[in-house]
Design a protein around this motif. Structure first.
Motif, PDB file in Angstrom:
ATOM      1  N   ALA A  69       0.835  -1.205   0.000  1.00  0.00           N
ATOM      2  CA  ALA A  69       0.000   0.000   0.000  1.00  0.00           C
ATOM      3  C   ALA A  69       0.867   1.251   0.000  1.00  0.00           C
ATOM      4  CB  ALA A  69      -0.923  -0.004   1.210  1.00  0.00           C
ATOM      5  N   GLY A  70       1.970   1.214   0.754  1.00  0.00           N
ATOM      6  CA  GLY A  70       2.874   2.350   0.776  1.00  0.00           C
ATOM      7  C   GLY A  70       3.476   2.632  -0.590  1.00  0.00           C
ATOM      8  N   THR A  71       3.814   1.575  -1.317  1.00  0.00           N
ATOM      9  CA  THR A  71       4.352   1.739  -2.669  1.00  0.00           C
ATOM     10  C   THR A  71       3.298   2.311  -3.606  1.00  0.00           C
ATOM     11  OG1 THR A  71       5.842  -0.141  -2.306  1.00  0.00           O
ATOM     12  CG2 THR A  71       5.457   0.527  -4.592  1.00  0.00           C
ATOM     13  N   TRP A  72       2.067   1.850  -3.463  1.00  0.00           N
ATOM     14  CA  TRP A  72       0.956   2.374  -4.276  1.00  0.00           C
ATOM     15  C   TRP A  72       0.731   3.851  -3.974  1.00  0.00           C
ATOM     16  CZ3 TRP A  72      -4.302   2.783  -1.935  1.00  0.00           C
ATOM     17  CH2 TRP A  72      -5.239   3.312  -2.831  1.00  0.00           C
ATOM     18  N   PHE A  73       0.726   4.229  -2.699  1.00  0.00           N
ATOM     19  CA  PHE A  73       0.570   5.639  -2.341  1.00  0.00           C
ATOM     20  C   PHE A  73       1.713   6.474  -2.910  1.00  0.00           C
ATOM     21  CE2 PHE A  73      -2.046   4.284   1.539  1.00  0.00           C
ATOM     22  CZ  PHE A  73      -3.238   4.722   0.985  1.00  0.00           C
ATOM     23  N   ALA A  74       2.939   5.919  -2.881  1.00  0.00           N
ATOM     24  CA  ALA A  74       4.094   6.639  -3.438  1.00  0.00           C
ATOM     25  C   ALA A  74       3.904   6.869  -4.939  1.00  0.00           C
ATOM     26  CB  ALA A  74       5.376   5.859  -3.171  1.00  0.00           C
ATOM     27  N   TRP A  75       3.398   5.854  -5.643  1.00  0.00           N
ATOM     28  CA  TRP A  75       3.146   5.989  -7.078  1.00  0.00           C
ATOM     29  C   TRP A  75       2.075   7.043  -7.341  1.00  0.00           C
ATOM     30  CZ3 TRP A  75      -1.154   4.877 -10.223  1.00  0.00           C
ATOM     31  CH2 TRP A  75      -0.887   4.855 -11.603  1.00  0.00           C
ATOM     32  N   LEU A  76       1.005   7.040  -6.533  1.00  0.00           N
ATOM     33  CA  LEU A  76      -0.040   8.053  -6.685  1.00  0.00           C
ATOM     34  C   LEU A  76       0.524   9.455  -6.469  1.00  0.00           C
ATOM     35  CD1 LEU A  76      -3.181   6.551  -4.861  1.00  0.00           C
ATOM     36  CD2 LEU A  76      -2.688   6.577  -7.319  1.00  0.00           C
ATOM     37  N   PHE A  77       1.397   9.583  -5.487  1.00  0.00           N
ATOM     38  CA  PHE A  77       2.026  10.873  -5.204  1.00  0.00           C
ATOM     39  C   PHE A  77       2.797  11.372  -6.428  1.00  0.00           C
ATOM     40  CE2 PHE A  77       6.067  12.865  -3.643  1.00  0.00           C
ATOM     41  CZ  PHE A  77       5.530  14.097  -3.301  1.00  0.00           C
ATOM     42  N   CYS A  78       3.577  10.495  -7.034  1.00  0.00           N
ATOM     43  CA  CYS A  78       4.348  10.887  -8.223  1.00  0.00           C
ATOM     44  C   CYS A  78       3.436  11.258  -9.379  1.00  0.00           C
ATOM     45  CB  CYS A  78       5.282   9.756  -8.641  1.00  0.00           C
ATOM     46  SG  CYS A  78       6.583   9.362  -7.471  1.00  0.00           S
ATOM     47  N   GLU A  79       2.460  10.393  -9.644  1.00  0.00           N
ATOM     48  CA  GLU A  79       1.613  10.593 -10.817  1.00  0.00           C
ATOM     49  C   GLU A  79       0.559  11.680 -10.607  1.00  0.00           C
ATOM     50  OE1 GLU A  79       2.395   9.547 -13.530  1.00  0.00           O
ATOM     51  OE2 GLU A  79       3.598   7.756 -13.244  1.00  0.00           O
ATOM     52  N   SER A  80       0.478  12.217  -9.395  1.00  0.00           N
ATOM     53  CA  SER A  80      -0.407  13.356  -9.126  1.00  0.00           C
ATOM     54  C   SER A  80       0.367  14.665  -9.175  1.00  0.00           C
ATOM     55  CB  SER A  80      -1.067  13.198  -7.741  1.00  0.00           C
ATOM     56  OG  SER A  80      -1.842  12.029  -7.669  1.00  0.00           O
ATOM     57  N   GLY A  81       1.461  14.682  -9.905  1.00  0.00           N
ATOM     58  CA  GLY A  81       2.247  15.893 -10.034  1.00  0.00           C
ATOM     59  C   GLY A  81       3.014  16.234  -8.782  1.00  0.00           C
ATOM     60  N   SER A 112      -8.534   4.208  -8.673  1.00  0.00           N
ATOM     61  CA  SER A 112      -7.457   5.214  -8.607  1.00  0.00           C
ATOM     62  C   SER A 112      -6.492   5.052  -9.776  1.00  0.00           C
ATOM     63  CB  SER A 112      -6.716   5.099  -7.269  1.00  0.00           C
ATOM     64  OG  SER A 112      -5.861   3.966  -7.235  1.00  0.00           O
ATOM     65  N   LEU A 113      -6.212   3.811 -10.162  1.00  0.00           N
ATOM     66  CA  LEU A 113      -5.347   3.562 -11.327  1.00  0.00           C
ATOM     67  C   LEU A 113      -6.007   4.087 -12.600  1.00  0.00           C
ATOM     68  CD1 LEU A 113      -4.173  -0.099 -10.575  1.00  0.00           C
ATOM     69  CD2 LEU A 113      -3.075   2.035  -9.921  1.00  0.00           C
ATOM     70  N   PHE A 114      -7.302   3.872 -12.698  1.00  0.00           N
ATOM     71  CA  PHE A 114      -8.050   4.338 -13.859  1.00  0.00           C
ATOM     72  C   PHE A 114      -8.052   5.867 -13.923  1.00  0.00           C
ATOM     73  CE2 PHE A 114     -12.183   5.468 -15.877  1.00  0.00           C
ATOM     74  CZ  PHE A 114     -11.912   4.967 -17.143  1.00  0.00           C
ATOM     75  N   TYR A 115      -8.161   6.500 -12.768  1.00  0.00           N
ATOM     76  CA  TYR A 115      -8.141   7.969 -12.708  1.00  0.00           C
ATOM     77  C   TYR A 115      -6.806   8.519 -13.224  1.00  0.00           C
ATOM     78  CZ  TYR A 115      -7.830  12.648 -10.662  1.00  0.00           C
ATOM     79  OH  TYR A 115      -7.641  13.987 -10.467  1.00  0.00           O
ATOM     80  N   ILE A 116      -5.709   7.933 -12.767  1.00  0.00           N
ATOM     81  CA  ILE A 116      -4.398   8.373 -13.245  1.00  0.00           C
ATOM     82  C   ILE A 116      -4.273   8.134 -14.744  1.00  0.00           C
ATOM     83  CG2 ILE A 116      -1.907   7.966 -13.102  1.00  0.00           C
ATOM     84  CD1 ILE A 116      -3.057   9.449 -10.692  1.00  0.00           C
ATOM     85  N   HIS A 117      -4.806   6.991 -15.216  1.00  0.00           N
ATOM     86  CA  HIS A 117      -4.782   6.703 -16.661  1.00  0.00           C
ATOM     87  C   HIS A 117      -5.521   7.789 -17.437  1.00  0.00           C
ATOM     88  CE1 HIS A 117      -4.918   4.477 -20.415  1.00  0.00           C
ATOM     89  NE2 HIS A 117      -6.239   4.602 -20.425  1.00  0.00           N
ATOM     90  N   LEU A 118      -6.646   8.253 -16.908  1.00  0.00           N
ATOM     91  CA  LEU A 118      -7.398   9.315 -17.572  1.00  0.00           C
ATOM     92  C   LEU A 118      -6.586  10.611 -17.626  1.00  0.00           C
ATOM     93  CD1 LEU A 118     -11.053   8.919 -16.214  1.00  0.00           C
ATOM     94  CD2 LEU A 118     -10.179   8.325 -18.484  1.00  0.00           C
ATOM     95  N   LEU A 119      -5.879  10.915 -16.538  1.00  0.00           N
ATOM     96  CA  LEU A 119      -5.039  12.113 -16.536  1.00  0.00           C
ATOM     97  C   LEU A 119      -3.955  12.024 -17.608  1.00  0.00           C
ATOM     98  CD1 LEU A 119      -4.500  12.840 -12.719  1.00  0.00           C
ATOM     99  CD2 LEU A 119      -6.188  13.831 -14.272  1.00  0.00           C
TER     100      LEU A 119
END
Length: 272
Positions: free
Chosen positions: A178-190, A233-240
């Motif tokens: 989960a921590g790795t997933w949150f880290a990826w979200l942080f990166c891909e959220s600018g 959340s993965l789909f949301y980043i894909h849309l971005l």
């Protein structure tokens, strides 16, 4: 000071904060704050986080004086509302599923604040933005080593949720992932902390409000609904990305971040 020394200083400071400085807190402060907040931990919890981890933020700020503190903390305001709404949408199926599975309803404000808001706020800023973010963005470790360092420490902090060796290991493994997933979200959220922060808060809140059992590891029905939020959340980043956002994590920076300058956020509110 080269990046290897800065990396060592950051990791050493974090270890000092997490495993040594907390013992200097003392029972006196805890007793005083618990008396003030009527044993709710509403004052005690943020005070402990600030006391224990302030040196980590201070050291990061001193090591990278040319980087704004809001950048180090991931607290740039742009995109705040968009990420809030995206997290609500992603976590809604999980919340509905938990409501269906549960026969409990825990709406105590202190429980929501301590178990959800404080946990999401401080853990995401400290573990993701400051520890992982500095190691990856400014010390130029690759995504995998930077995420593993921060996520393993994050996972160790949840071992207590296991009631035996196997469940403790499951809690450690799942929260590390989960921590790795949150880290990826942080990166891909600018490199803004808002999306993983809101996801963390809402997922914890759903878990606590509906009294789901199983600790961090959860159980099969609950994990199915939890997975729905992760997939969304993965789909949301894909849309971005489809709308033009630069992909931050690629094969080129998995093991070493080759950037020669401090990574700047590339996502604008118009592109969200």
């Amino acid at each position: 000071m080269n990046n290897k020394i800065k990396t060592l200083v950051m990791i050493t400071t974090f270890i000092f904060c997490r495993y040594i400085l907390k013992y200097f807190w003392g029972d006196t402060w805890s007793e005083a704050l618990l008396a003030l907040d009527n044993q709710s931990h509403l004052l005690l919890t943020p005070a402990r986080y600030l006391f224990i981890y302030s040196p980590l933020v201070l050291v990061a700020n001193l090591l990278f004086k040319d980087v704004a503190l809001t950048e180090i903390l991931g607290l740039k305001i742009a995109g705040f509302q968009h990420y809030f709404l995206a997290a609500v949408a992603c976590c809604l199926p999980m919340s509905i599923g938990y409501a269906y599975l549960s026969s409990e309803l825990n709406l105590a404000l202190s429980g929501i604040m301590v178990g959800s808001v404080y946990a999401g706020l401080f853990e995401e800023i400290l573990f993701r933005a400051v520890l992982f973010g500095v190691l990856f963005r400014y010390c130029h470790l690759g995504f995998i080593p930077a995420a593993l360092l921060s996520s393993v420490i994050f996972g160790f902090g949840h071992i207590y949720q296991g009631h035996d060796l196997m469940s403790a290991f499951a809690a450690f493994a799942i929260t590390s992932v989960a921590g790795t997933w949150f880290a990826w979200l942080f990166c891909e959220s600018g490199y803004r902390i808002w999306f993983p922060l809101w996801m963390h808060i809402f997922m914890n809140a759903a878990y606590g409000i509906f009294g789901m059992s199983g600790g961090a590891a959860g159980d099969l029905p609950g994990n199915i609904f939890k997975a729905s939020s992760i997939i969304l959340s993965l789909f949301y980043i894909h849309l971005l990305v489809r709308r033009g956002k630069k992909r931050e994590i690629t094969l080129l920076n998995l093991w070493k971040n080759q950037s020669t300058t401090s990574t700047k956020a590339t996502l604008t509110t118009e592109s969200i």
